[in-house]
Scaffold this motif. Structure first.
Motif, PDB file in Angstrom:
ATOM      1  N   GLU A 107       0.831  -1.205   0.000  1.00  0.00           N
ATOM      2  CA  GLU A 107       0.000   0.000   0.000  1.00  0.00           C
ATOM      3  C   GLU A 107       0.868   1.260   0.000  1.00  0.00           C
ATOM      4  N   ASN A 108       0.542   2.173  -0.880  1.00  0.00           N
ATOM      5  CA  ASN A 108       1.228   3.453  -1.068  1.00  0.00           C
ATOM      6  C   ASN A 108       2.581   3.327  -1.783  1.00  0.00           C
ATOM      7  N   TYR A 109       2.961   2.099  -2.175  1.00  0.00           N
ATOM      8  CA  TYR A 109       4.214   1.923  -2.926  1.00  0.00           C
ATOM      9  C   TYR A 109       4.133   2.730  -4.221  1.00  0.00           C
ATOM     10  N   HIS A 110       5.153   3.569  -4.444  1.00  0.00           N
ATOM     11  CA  HIS A 110       5.127   4.498  -5.584  1.00  0.00           C
ATOM     12  C   HIS A 110       6.385   4.311  -6.420  1.00  0.00           C
ATOM     13  N   ASN A 111       6.208   3.993  -7.695  1.00  0.00           N
ATOM     14  CA  ASN A 111       7.345   3.792  -8.588  1.00  0.00           C
ATOM     15  C   ASN A 111       6.871   4.062 -10.015  1.00  0.00           C
ATOM     16  N   GLU A 112       7.105   5.277 -10.482  1.00  0.00           N
ATOM     17  CA  GLU A 112       6.622   5.666 -11.809  1.00  0.00           C
ATOM     18  C   GLU A 112       7.272   4.838 -12.913  1.00  0.00           C
ATOM     19  N   TYR A 113       8.530   4.456 -12.716  1.00  0.00           N
ATOM     20  CA  TYR A 113       9.228   3.656 -13.732  1.00  0.00           C
ATOM     21  C   TYR A 113       8.597   2.274 -13.842  1.00  0.00           C
ATOM     22  N   LEU A 114       8.281   1.677 -12.710  1.00  0.00           N
ATOM     23  CA  LEU A 114       7.599   0.383 -12.726  1.00  0.00           C
ATOM     24  C   LEU A 114       6.227   0.527 -13.370  1.00  0.00           C
ATOM     25  N   PHE A 115       5.509   1.580 -13.033  1.00  0.00           N
ATOM     26  CA  PHE A 115       4.182   1.793 -13.620  1.00  0.00           C
ATOM     27  C   PHE A 115       4.268   1.873 -15.143  1.00  0.00           C
ATOM     28  N   ASP A 116       5.189   2.686 -15.649  1.00  0.00           N
ATOM     29  CA  ASP A 116       5.304   2.862 -17.101  1.00  0.00           C
ATOM     30  C   ASP A 116       5.647   1.543 -17.790  1.00  0.00           C
ATOM     31  N   PHE A 117       6.527   0.763 -17.171  1.00  0.00           N
ATOM     32  CA  PHE A 117       6.865  -0.553 -17.720  1.00  0.00           C
ATOM     33  C   PHE A 117       5.643  -1.462 -17.730  1.00  0.00           C
ATOM     34  N   LEU A 118       4.931  -1.522 -16.615  1.00  0.00           N
ATOM     35  CA  LEU A 118       3.758  -2.390 -16.526  1.00  0.00           C
ATOM     36  C   LEU A 118       2.691  -1.989 -17.534  1.00  0.00           C
ATOM     37  N   TYR A 119       2.492  -0.703 -17.696  1.00  0.00           N
ATOM     38  CA  TYR A 119       1.496  -0.235 -18.658  1.00  0.00           C
ATOM     39  C   TYR A 119       1.840  -0.759 -20.058  1.00  0.00           C
ATOM     40  N   GLN A 120       3.108  -0.686 -20.416  1.00  0.00           N
ATOM     41  CA  GLN A 120       3.539  -1.142 -21.736  1.00  0.00           C
ATOM     42  C   GLN A 120       3.355  -2.650 -21.904  1.00  0.00           C
ATOM     43  N   VAL A 121       3.702  -3.428 -20.868  1.00  0.00           N
ATOM     44  CA  VAL A 121       3.614  -4.886 -21.034  1.00  0.00           C
ATOM     45  C   VAL A 121       2.164  -5.371 -20.997  1.00  0.00           C
ATOM     46  N   VAL A 122       1.291  -4.644 -20.312  1.00  0.00           N
ATOM     47  CA  VAL A 122      -0.133  -4.999 -20.351  1.00  0.00           C
ATOM     48  C   VAL A 122      -0.692  -4.730 -21.749  1.00  0.00           C
ATOM     49  N   VAL A 123      -0.326  -3.599 -22.324  1.00  0.00           N
ATOM     50  CA  VAL A 123      -0.733  -3.311 -23.704  1.00  0.00           C
ATOM     51  C   VAL A 123      -0.201  -4.390 -24.638  1.00  0.00           C
ATOM     52  N   LEU A 124       1.039  -4.828 -24.399  1.00  0.00           N
ATOM     53  CA  LEU A 124       1.646  -5.874 -25.218  1.00  0.00           C
ATOM     54  C   LEU A 124       0.866  -7.183 -25.138  1.00  0.00           C
ATOM     55  N   LEU A 125       0.389  -7.514 -23.951  1.00  0.00           N
ATOM     56  CA  LEU A 125      -0.365  -8.755 -23.757  1.00  0.00           C
ATOM     57  C   LEU A 125      -1.636  -8.776 -24.605  1.00  0.00           C
ATOM     58  N   ASP A 126      -2.138  -7.621 -24.960  1.00  0.00           N
ATOM     59  CA  ASP A 126      -3.373  -7.530 -25.734  1.00  0.00           C
ATOM     60  C   ASP A 126      -3.121  -7.513 -27.241  1.00  0.00           C
ATOM     61  N   GLN A 127      -1.850  -7.644 -27.642  1.00  0.00           N
ATOM     62  CA  GLN A 127      -1.517  -7.527 -29.056  1.00  0.00           C
ATOM     63  C   GLN A 127      -1.206  -8.880 -29.690  1.00  0.00           C
ATOM     64  N   GLU A 128      -1.291  -8.903 -31.021  1.00  0.00           N
ATOM     65  CA  GLU A 128      -0.874 -10.070 -31.794  1.00  0.00           C
ATOM     66  C   GLU A 128       0.651 -10.133 -31.847  1.00  0.00           C
ATOM     67  N   GLY A 129       1.173 -11.288 -32.249  1.00  0.00           N
ATOM     68  CA  GLY A 129       2.592 -11.393 -32.543  1.00  0.00           C
ATOM     69  C   GLY A 129       3.496 -11.479 -31.339  1.00  0.00           C
ATOM     70  N   ILE A 130       2.950 -11.843 -30.158  1.00  0.00           N
ATOM     71  CA  ILE A 130       3.801 -12.015 -28.988  1.00  0.00           C
ATOM     72  C   ILE A 130       3.908 -13.499 -28.670  1.00  0.00           C
ATOM     73  N   ASN A 131       4.946 -13.856 -27.947  1.00  0.00           N
ATOM     74  CA  ASN A 131       5.144 -15.241 -27.533  1.00  0.00           C
ATOM     75  C   ASN A 131       4.447 -15.432 -26.189  1.00  0.00           C
ATOM     76  N   LEU A 132       3.221 -15.896 -26.224  1.00  0.00           N
ATOM     77  CA  LEU A 132       2.431 -16.013 -24.997  1.00  0.00           C
ATOM     78  C   LEU A 132       3.023 -17.031 -24.030  1.00  0.00           C
ATOM     79  N   GLY A 133       3.666 -18.075 -24.555  1.00  0.00           N
ATOM     80  CA  GLY A 133       4.248 -19.087 -23.681  1.00  0.00           C
ATOM     81  C   GLY A 133       5.351 -18.533 -22.805  1.00  0.00           C
ATOM     82  N   ASN A 134       6.168 -17.637 -23.357  1.00  0.00           N
ATOM     83  CA  ASN A 134       7.281 -17.053 -22.598  1.00  0.00           C
ATOM     84  C   ASN A 134       6.870 -15.829 -21.787  1.00  0.00           C
ATOM     85  N   TYR A 135       5.702 -15.288 -22.070  1.00  0.00           N
ATOM     86  CA  TYR A 135       5.306 -13.987 -21.509  1.00  0.00           C
ATOM     87  C   TYR A 135       5.378 -13.931 -19.973  1.00  0.00           C
TER      88      TYR A 135
END
Length: 228
Positions: A107-135
């Motif tokens: 609770e209250n953990y704040h890390n903008e760099y982690l947030f930006d990374f997570l946002y990108q990888v969540v968007v990636l999970l919704d895209q074609e052309g990724i290796n879902l097995g390794n994800y």
């Protein structure tokens, strides 16, 4: 005080008959808990779909200092999903990732760099052309960097995870694939046998439990194993 921020839903629990308490990792405020009244009512103007694991949100929230629960003034989807809700593998992976995050940050953990990374990888999970097995493995590896305990190499990693094994030839194939992923985790061209993926996933979760005192059993792992 009212603030605008982006957020990634971690999980929610039911509260009373029609409400929920939802944990959201926000870019500007960190991990916060919000009470959303009446959202489970058929007449609710708000949508439960907003609060599914890893939903990406644009938020206007009330933020009171030292308050354990806050409220959401406005919410909308920041990036609507096209595949995750309709694909068993992607939705199962999303559930796994959200649970891991819920056990890794507090609770209250704040890390903008982690947030930006997570946002990108969540968007990636919704895209074609990724290796879902390794994800899931790639996610654990990269997230450990932002949490401050990423392994430098395969030898260091396996010495920590299997300290009782002295044979340097232990799991040679597993080490080779681990090294590949360490250099380029989300490279969709890296092919790893399913049996090795399972071992790497188990070892990475053990690695997390070594470095994070609060990290406990990941219940969604069994679902992910069945999908893998």
């Amino acid at each position: 005080m009212i603030k605008k921020t982006k957020g990634i839903v971690i999980h929610y629990i039911k509260y009373k008959e029609t409400s929920i308490i939802v944990k959201i990792f926000t870019r500007d405020l960190g991990l916060k808990s919000y009470i959303v009244n009446g959202v489970r009512s058929p007449k609710s103007k708000s949508k439960m779909a907003f609060y599914q694991p890893l939903s990406l949100l644009d938020l206007v929230v009330y933020d009171k200092e030292n308050a354990s629960l806050n409220r959401i003034s406005e919410v909308k989807l920041s990036t609507p999903f096209h595949k995750i809700p309709f694909d068993y593998y992607r939705s199962g992976t999303a559930m796994f990732i959200a649970e891991v995050l819920g056990k890794s940050i507090y609770e209250n953990y704040h890390n903008e760099y982690l947030f930006d990374f997570l946002y990108q990888v969540v968007v990636l999970l919704d895209q074609e052309g990724i290796n879902l097995g390794n994800y899931p493995i790639a996610f654990l590896l990269e997230t450990s960097r932002f949490l401050g305990f990423s392994p430098n190499n395969a030898v260091e990693f396996f010495e920590q995870v299997h300290p009782d094994v002295n044979d340097s030839s232990y799991a040679i194939e597993e080490k080779q694939h681990f090294t590949q992923l360490l250099k380029a985790p989300f490279n969709h061209e890296i092919r790893i046998p399913a049996s090795i993926r399972r071992k790497l996933l188990d070892d990475l979760l053990k690695f997390y439990s070594i470095h994070l005192e609060t990290f406990s059993e990941v219940k969604s792992l069994e679902v992910l194993r069945n999908l893998m």
